[in-house]
Design an enzyme around this catalytic site. Structure first.
Site, PDB file in Angstrom:
ATOM      1  N   ASP A  36      95.137 -20.122  -9.942  1.00 54.13           N
ATOM      2  CA  ASP A  36      94.998 -20.249  -8.493  1.00 54.13           C
ATOM      3  C   ASP A  36      93.987 -21.325  -8.123  1.00 54.13           C
ATOM      4  O   ASP A  36      93.123 -21.710  -8.926  1.00 54.13           O
ATOM      5  CB  ASP A  36      94.558 -18.918  -7.886  1.00 54.13           C
ATOM      6  N   LYS A  58      97.182 -22.024  -3.934  1.00 51.64           N
ATOM      7  CA  LYS A  58      97.720 -21.577  -2.649  1.00 51.64           C
ATOM      8  C   LYS A  58      96.533 -21.356  -1.731  1.00 51.64           C
ATOM      9  O   LYS A  58      95.776 -20.411  -1.900  1.00 51.64           O
ATOM     10  CB  LYS A  58      98.513 -20.274  -2.810  1.00 51.64           C
ATOM     11  N   MET A 175      89.741 -14.680   5.070  1.00 53.51           N
ATOM     12  CA  MET A 175      90.553 -15.732   5.690  1.00 53.51           C
ATOM     13  C   MET A 175      90.498 -15.670   7.220  1.00 53.51           C
ATOM     14  O   MET A 175      91.517 -15.833   7.901  1.00 53.51           O
ATOM     15  CB  MET A 175      92.012 -15.637   5.196  1.00 53.51           C
TER      16      MET A 175
END
Length: 259
Positions: A36, A58, A175
């Site tokens: 990742d 991502k 996020m």
């Protein structure tokens, strides 16, 4: 043909010292690592010599490797007999799409294991001395994403604020920086503007930065401190510990300058 297997490994928040012993062992055994975007170089360096390393980052707002392509890579490599490690930041089962990947692989008859990692919400809070639960202030904690699935149902911040207030819960928001104004507005419908908030960027890494503020000033504080993703936002009375620590630090600095 000997069929391989896949292990989803949580790389934690970035500091290799926070890896579990099992995670380090599995990484060192892999013939293929699918890595990742937020996994640190120090953790990737634990791979054995000759292991193939493929970066499949991502990250919200950036060009990302399609999920279907990642799942196809894992499936093809396992069928070719490889020992595959899907190396994910934090924990595979907390906002890491690990559940989707496990379901896809098992449906295809591939054996899958999961090795947990320390999630960024816990590591970030600990890094600045904030307990996520406290007998006097928080009887529970909610991990929630501020970045809903495209086309999915957006987070109901108004309802979440009311629940956090009534049940005395800490909110840990992943996020959430990009949509901070919207989440701040929603949370203010149920939580007072003076609710303490702590924000940690790049938790556990040498580049870690943090700030403390109140809910009513959250968006302005992030802008003035230039806080960007990846960052964790901790909302609730437990964050007052970080506010006290900052105050003590500022007082000590003032006394040093005066001396």
């Amino acid at each position: 043909m000997n069929q391989g297997r896949v292990t989803l490994v949580g790389a934690g928040p970035g500091d290799p010292d926070l890896l579990t012993v099992k995670a380090a062992r599995v990484i060192a055994q892999a013939s293929l690592l699918l890595v990742d975007d937020l996994v640190s170089d120090a953790i990737v360096a634990l791979a054995r010599p000759g292991a193939r390393i493929v970066y499949v980052g991502k990250r919200g707002g950036c060009r990302s490797t399609p999920q279907a392509f990642i799942e196809k890579l894992m499936l093809t490599a396992a069928r070719d007999g490889e020992t595959v490690v899907r190396l994910k930041g934090g924990d595979p089962f907390i906002f890491g799409r690990g559940g989707e990947e496990v379901a896809h692989l098992r449906a295809a008859g591939i054996e899958v294991d999961v090795v947990n990692g320390i999630t960024a919400g816990l590591a970030g809070a600990t890094a600045i001395g904030v307990p996520l639960t406290h007998r006097d202030h928080a009887q529970g904690v909610v991990f929630i994403t501020g970045h809903a699935k495209r086309g999915g149902t957006p987070t109901d911040w108004r309802a979440l604020a009311a629940t956090a207030r009534d049940a005395h819960l800490t909110l840990v928001i992943y996020m959430g920086v990009a949509g901070v104004q919207q989440l701040q507005y929603g949370l203010l419908t149920g939580l007072p503007a003076h609710t303490p908030v702590a924000v940690v960027q790049n938790a556990s890494l040498p580049t870690q930065r943090s700030c403390v503020t109140e809910l009513g000033q959250l968006a302005d504080t992030l802008e003035s401190n230039n806080i960007a993703s990846p960052a964790i936002i901790v909302v609730g009375e437990v964050a007052r510990a970080a506010m006290l620590a900052q105050s003590m630090h500022e007082q000590a600095a003032t006394m040093t300058v005066s001396a």
